[in-house]
Scaffold this motif. Structure first.
Motif, PDB file in Angstrom:
ATOM      1  N   CYS A  12       1.724   8.358   1.060  1.00 47.12           N
ATOM      2  CA  CYS A  12       2.277   9.217   2.117  1.00 47.12           C
ATOM      3  C   CYS A  12       3.737   9.547   1.844  1.00 47.12           C
ATOM      4  CB  CYS A  12       2.144   8.535   3.478  1.00 47.12           C
ATOM      5  SG  CYS A  12       0.450   8.380   4.057  1.00 47.12           S
TER       6      CYS A  12
ATOM      7  N   ILE B  59       6.034   5.607   0.655  1.00 42.13           N
ATOM      8  CA  ILE B  59       5.233   5.252   1.821  1.00 42.13           C
ATOM      9  C   ILE B  59       3.754   5.253   1.455  1.00 42.13           C
ATOM     10  CG2 ILE B  59       4.673   5.807   4.219  1.00 42.13           C
ATOM     11  CD1 ILE B  59       7.579   5.048   3.809  1.00 42.13           C
TER      12      ILE B  59
ATOM     13  N   ALA C 195      -0.206   4.490   3.284  1.00 42.40           N
ATOM     14  CA  ALA C 195      -0.988   4.237   4.490  1.00 42.40           C
ATOM     15  C   ALA C 195      -2.211   3.411   4.123  1.00 42.40           C
ATOM     16  CB  ALA C 195      -1.425   5.548   5.137  1.00 42.40           C
TER      17      ALA C 195
ATOM     18  N   LEU D 184       1.287   2.211   8.263  1.00 41.75           N
ATOM     19  CA  LEU D 184       2.153   2.822   7.264  1.00 41.75           C
ATOM     20  C   LEU D 184       3.145   1.776   6.776  1.00 41.75           C
ATOM     21  CD1 LEU D 184       0.916   5.510   8.149  1.00 41.75           C
ATOM     22  CD2 LEU D 184       3.217   6.492   8.152  1.00 41.75           C
TER      23      LEU D 184
ATOM     24  N   LEU E  16      -2.434  12.639   8.992  1.00 40.37           N
ATOM     25  CA  LEU E  16      -3.201  11.580   8.336  1.00 40.37           C
ATOM     26  C   LEU E  16      -4.572  11.540   8.981  1.00 40.37           C
ATOM     27  CD1 LEU E  16      -2.971   9.141   6.289  1.00 40.37           C
ATOM     28  CD2 LEU E  16      -2.553   7.724   8.323  1.00 40.37           C
TER      29      LEU E  16
ATOM     30  N   LEU F 274       1.965  12.390  11.897  1.00 44.77           N
ATOM     31  CA  LEU F 274       2.891  11.350  11.452  1.00 44.77           C
ATOM     32  C   LEU F 274       4.313  11.558  11.967  1.00 44.77           C
ATOM     33  CD1 LEU F 274       1.745  10.854   7.745  1.00 44.77           C
ATOM     34  CD2 LEU F 274       1.070   9.570   9.783  1.00 44.77           C
TER      35      LEU F 274
END
Length: 383
Positions: free
Chosen positions: A226, A230, A232, A242, A275, A289
């Motif tokens: 992400c 990041i 998820a 996350l 997401l 998000l």
């Protein structure tokens, strides 16, 4: 993971010694994919033509199929940036990975053929649960119930796999992330059962374990990048979390799932703001998000009647592709997910058993193609 009756939506019920989940009968303590039981009370899925609702998504038909000796649990297109978008890999319950090429049959590009290529047998002592190409296309990572992550170089011909050891349960999910270092050293994250940890590997340093992330109480089933730092994760504990990999102590955000249904897969929209998560109760949830650290679902997708095993957005973000134990692959316009045109969807029904994954071509919409793999031991090309 199949031993509890949750009640309500997506309930697991005891019936004559079998557990029945949304019409799929599974033997007690059996892997629901590898188990040999036939679905109970399922509708006829023997036809090969797609059922279409709406006009914005082109009609897709089955163009070709490959059958293996074992169940095909995982399939992944080669990365576009590496010039491998006419190639894909599949992984089986026999611990094998097969490379397959996509061949054009005429100049119009309307007919296609799948040509099996190199087969890499014995990469694992158990099933291949997940596979993922490195971003540069040089390697394929594989996850298995032998508790290892395998890394095999394929660009200059298959080599002996590197075995990454550290998990103490079935490894179910993989994701490459961040920027590659010298020599294609892309970092890799993996997750699964046992201690339910997500492990971070430094591939550029020979597969050194960099750290582990702990928050899931049951097996991690899905991982997706992400952003540069990041990741998820989705798990059987119903959590979607996350993680900022620069601070591995605690998750930086949590997506709410309401009923606590097992989360079996997660995917990030190409624009990075949405997401999606596929649930064991058949639904797909979509989160914004940008909404903060505790995010409620923005949209709910209800095309399936059994477990949603995989979710993936098309590369242009126009569609969401989902695969289910109801034997189908669904393609939905993201406009439809946002309530703008609820009739705009396409259902692909041709597999004779549960579908495990559905993967859109990375050059969508230039090549509107889907790969689907199933417990019926086939991978099918829809175009």
């Amino acid at each position: 993971d199949l031993s509890k009756d949750r009640g309500g939506v997506g309930a697991v019920h005891e019936r004559g010694g079998l557990r029945v989940e949304g019409g799929i009968a599974v033997g007690e303590n059996k892997d629901p994919i590898r188990g040999g039981h036939e679905p109970a009370g399922r509708r006829d899925l023997s036809f090969n033509k797609a059922q279409s609702r709406g006009a914005r998504i082109n009609q897709l038909q089955q163009r070709d199929a490959i059958e293996e000796a074992d169940v095909i649990r995982a399939v992944a297109w080669g990365p576009t940036g590496a010039g491998l978008d006419r190639e894909f890999a599949l992984g089986t319950t026999g611990g094998c990975v097969q490379l397959v090429r996509l061949l054009e049959q005429n100049r119009s590009g309307k007919d296609w053929q799948l040509q099996p290529g190199v087969q890499m047998a014995g990469l694992h002592r158990g099933s291949v649960y997940a596979l993922a190409w490195s971003p540069d296309g040089s390697s394929i990572a594989t996850a298995s119930n032998d508790k290892t992550v395998g890394l095999t170089r394929v660009r200059s011909g298959p080599s002996s796999p590197l075995s990454l050891q550290g998990h103490n349960g079935t490894v179910r999910a993989l994701s490459w992330w961040g920027q590659g270092g010298a020599g294609g050293g892309f970092p890799l994250v993996s997750g699964g059962g046992g201690d339910c940890a997500i492990r971070v590997w430094d591939i550029g340093a020979g597969g050194r374990l960099k750290g582990a992330l702990y928050a899931h109480r049951k097996a991690v089933q899905g991982l997706t990048q992400c952003g540069a730092e990041i990741v998820a994760s989705g798990g059987e504990d119903g959590q979607v979390l996350l993680w900022d990999l620069r601070d591995t102590n605690t998750p930086c955000a949590q997506m709410e799932t309401f009923v606590g249904a097992d989360v079996l897969s997660v995917a990030l929209h190409p624009e990075g703001n949405l997401l999606a998560g596929g649930l064991a109760d058949s639904r797909v949830l979509e989160w914004d998000l940008r909404a903060g650290s505790h995010v409620l679902p923005q949209n709910v997708y209800n095309h399936h009647t059994n477990q949603c095993r995989s979710v993936e957005y098309t590369s242009d973000g126009s569609c969401l592709v989902t695969a289910s134990f109801d034997g189908t692959v669904a393609i939905s316009s993201t406009d439809a997910l946002n309530g703008k045109s609820a009739s705009d969807s396409l259902i692909l029904a041709g597999h004779s058993d549960r579908v495990v994954q559905g993967r859109p071509h990375p050059n969508w919409p230039s090549l509107q193609m889907i790969l689907s793999c199933s417990v019926d031991k086939t991978v099918r090309l829809w175009a």
